[in-house]
Enzyme design. Structure first.
Site, PDB file in Angstrom:
ATOM      1  N   ASN A 242       0.858  -1.190   0.000  1.00  0.00           N
ATOM      2  CA  ASN A 242       0.000   0.000   0.000  1.00  0.00           C
ATOM      3  C   ASN A 242       0.901   1.250   0.000  1.00  0.00           C
ATOM      4  OD1 ASN A 242      -1.424   2.270   1.178  1.00  0.00           O
ATOM      5  ND2 ASN A 242      -3.080   0.851   1.704  1.00  0.00           N
TER       6      ASN A 242
ATOM      7  N   GLY B 103       0.277   4.414   0.287  1.00  0.00           N
ATOM      8  CA  GLY B 103      -0.015   5.394   1.340  1.00  0.00           C
ATOM      9  C   GLY B 103       0.677   5.017   2.642  1.00  0.00           C
TER      10      GLY B 103
ATOM     11  N   GLU C 185      -1.626 -14.316   2.210  1.00  0.00           N
ATOM     12  CA  GLU C 185      -3.032 -14.364   2.629  1.00  0.00           C
ATOM     13  C   GLU C 185      -3.177 -13.901   4.070  1.00  0.00           C
ATOM     14  OE1 GLU C 185      -6.438 -17.109   1.899  1.00  0.00           O
ATOM     15  OE2 GLU C 185      -4.740 -18.258   1.090  1.00  0.00           O
TER      16      GLU C 185
ATOM     17  N   ASP D 123      -0.678  -3.876   9.801  1.00  0.00           N
ATOM     18  CA  ASP D 123      -2.059  -4.256   9.499  1.00  0.00           C
ATOM     19  C   ASP D 123      -2.951  -3.270  10.228  1.00  0.00           C
ATOM     20  OD1 ASP D 123      -3.570  -6.339   7.944  1.00  0.00           O
ATOM     21  OD2 ASP D 123      -4.687  -6.333   9.824  1.00  0.00           O
ATOM     22  N   SER D 124      -3.837  -2.660   9.491  1.00  0.00           N
ATOM     23  CA  SER D 124      -4.590  -1.555  10.075  1.00  0.00           C
ATOM     24  C   SER D 124      -6.006  -1.526   9.515  1.00  0.00           C
ATOM     25  CB  SER D 124      -3.872  -0.230   9.781  1.00  0.00           C
ATOM     26  OG  SER D 124      -3.462  -0.170   8.435  1.00  0.00           O
TER      27      SER D 124
ATOM     28  N   ASP E  73      -9.281   8.345   4.858  1.00  0.00           N
ATOM     29  CA  ASP E  73      -8.890   9.628   5.458  1.00  0.00           C
ATOM     30  C   ASP E  73      -9.927  10.749   5.284  1.00  0.00           C
ATOM     31  OD1 ASP E  73      -6.602   8.693   6.584  1.00  0.00           O
ATOM     32  OD2 ASP E  73      -5.235   9.512   5.086  1.00  0.00           O
TER      33      ASP E  73
HETATM   34  P1  ITT Z   1      -0.647  -4.299   2.870  1.00  0.00           P
HETATM   35  O1  ITT Z   1      -1.354  -5.493   3.459  1.00  0.00           O
HETATM   36  O2  ITT Z   1       0.163  -4.643   1.663  1.00  0.00           O
HETATM   37  O3  ITT Z   1       0.143  -3.551   3.894  1.00  0.00           O
HETATM   38  P2  ITT Z   1      -3.359  -3.232   2.620  1.00  0.00           P
HETATM   39  O4  ITT Z   1      -3.894  -1.932   2.136  1.00  0.00           O
HETATM   40  O5  ITT Z   1      -3.999  -4.483   2.074  1.00  0.00           O
HETATM   41  O6  ITT Z   1      -1.767  -3.250   2.338  1.00  0.00           O
HETATM   42  P3  ITT Z   1      -4.430  -3.770   5.267  1.00  0.00           P
HETATM   43  O7  ITT Z   1      -4.882  -5.146   4.977  1.00  0.00           O
HETATM   44  O8  ITT Z   1      -3.772  -3.504   6.591  1.00  0.00           O
HETATM   45  O9  ITT Z   1      -3.378  -3.251   4.180  1.00  0.00           O
HETATM   46  O10 ITT Z   1      -5.670  -2.773   5.090  1.00  0.00           O
HETATM   47  C1  ITT Z   1      -5.676  -1.532   5.679  1.00  0.00           C
HETATM   48  C2  ITT Z   1      -6.780  -0.707   5.076  1.00  0.00           C
HETATM   49  O11 ITT Z   1      -7.328   0.126   6.110  1.00  0.00           O
HETATM   50  C3  ITT Z   1      -6.222   0.238   4.022  1.00  0.00           C
HETATM   51  O12 ITT Z   1      -6.264  -0.347   2.733  1.00  0.00           O
HETATM   52  C4  ITT Z   1      -7.146   1.452   4.161  1.00  0.00           C
HETATM   53  O13 ITT Z   1      -8.330   1.236   3.451  1.00  0.00           O
HETATM   54  C5  ITT Z   1      -7.473   1.447   5.659  1.00  0.00           C
HETATM   55  N1  ITT Z   1      -6.517   2.303   6.385  1.00  0.00           N
HETATM   56  C6  ITT Z   1      -5.513   1.910   7.225  1.00  0.00           C
HETATM   57  N2  ITT Z   1      -4.834   2.977   7.701  1.00  0.00           N
HETATM   58  C7  ITT Z   1      -5.395   4.043   7.140  1.00  0.00           C
HETATM   59  C8  ITT Z   1      -5.121   5.419   7.218  1.00  0.00           C
HETATM   60  O14 ITT Z   1      -4.099   5.900   7.917  1.00  0.00           O
HETATM   61  N3  ITT Z   1      -5.912   6.247   6.520  1.00  0.00           N
HETATM   62  C9  ITT Z   1      -6.938   5.798   5.784  1.00  0.00           C
HETATM   63  N4  ITT Z   1      -7.250   4.510   5.631  1.00  0.00           N
HETATM   64  C10 ITT Z   1      -6.483   3.632   6.312  1.00  0.00           C
END
Ligand code: ITT
Length: 205
Positions: free
Chosen positions: A9, A11, A40, A69-70, A154
């Site tokens: 990601n 961002g 996965e 993971d967020s 955001d």
């Molecule tokens: P990676 O697993 O490759 O790191 P991902 O985007 O799939 O990338 P996650 O499974 O952790 O990662 O999903 C986190 C999602 O939560 C992310 O795609 C955003 O939609 C949201 N998210 C997390 N932090 C955020 C932030 O600071 N601002 C806005 N949205 C956020």
């Protein structure tokens, strides 16, 4: 020493690199080391998924790897989208996911629009310790997108202590108050102390 920021990601990658930029290590991305294969996310918590990702990317690259993971937990939706934030509704773009969230929230009155962002980061050292830290940020879901900065949800997340959305903040400001900043600040202290031989494998500060 190289430290892999193990996320696909953009961002997140930008924010992690800005927050960790002053560590005495070379930060590299998945693209820098030519890794495209994903992993996965079968865990049932942010912490479990961060560990799955960090272990996987450390194993295949041989580098210390930090994964994030967020996601967004919305109280009125029973904590959704939570660990499924990136795949909410099976939708492909941030705009569509935001539209779905706002639609599901349309009957929810102002005071009940509480939400929080959660971020778990896990750092795995090859043959060494594995540490996890967690950060949260409290807020409210707006009625429509406000601001253009940042990524993901955001524009619809109003930070309670700031009275504006993450998308209305400069990257520098978001990186001082966000869930990710909180999780990474703790991790940064550990990394510095570990490199100076001041803590043991447990990572206890
Ligand atoms: P990676 O697993 O490759 O790191 P991902 O985007 O799939 O990338 P996650 O499974 O952790 O990662 O999903 C986190 C999602 O939560 C992310 O795609 C955003 O939609 C949201 N998210 C997390 N932090 C955020 C932030 O600071 N601002 C806005 N949205 C956020």
């Amino acid at each position: 020493m190289r430290l892999l920021i193990a996320t696909g990601n953009e961002g997140k990658k930008r924010e992690c690199a800005a927050i960790l930029g002053d560590l005495p290590v070379e930060l590299v991305s998945l693209r820098d080391v030519g890794v495209t294969a994903g992993v996965e996310e079968t865990g049932s918590s942010f912490e479990e998924n961060a560990a799955l990702k960090a272990r996987h990317y450390s194993r295949i690259t041989g580098l210390p790897a930090l994964a994030d993971d967020s996601g967004l937990e919305v109280q009125a939706l029973g904590g959704e989208p939570g660990i499924y934030s990136a795949r909410y509704g099976g939708l492909d773009s941030d705009e569509e996911r935001i539209a779905l969230l706002l639609d599901r929230m349309k009957a929810v009155p102002g005071p009940e629009r509480t939400a929080r962002f959660v971020c778990a980061v896990c750092l795995v050292w090859p043959g060494g310790p594995e540490w996890t830290s967690l950060g949260t940020c409290e807020g409210l879901i707006t009625r429509y997108p406000v601001g253009t900065a940042g990524f993901g949800y955001d524009p619809v997340f109003l930070v309670r202590s700031e009275g504006r959305t993450f998308a209305q903040m400069s990257p520098h400001h978001k990186n001082s108050v966000s869930h990710r900043a909180r999780a990474l600040r703790e991790m940064k202290v550990r990394v510095k102390k570990w490199l100076q031989g001041q803590i043991d494998r447990s990572g206890e500060l």
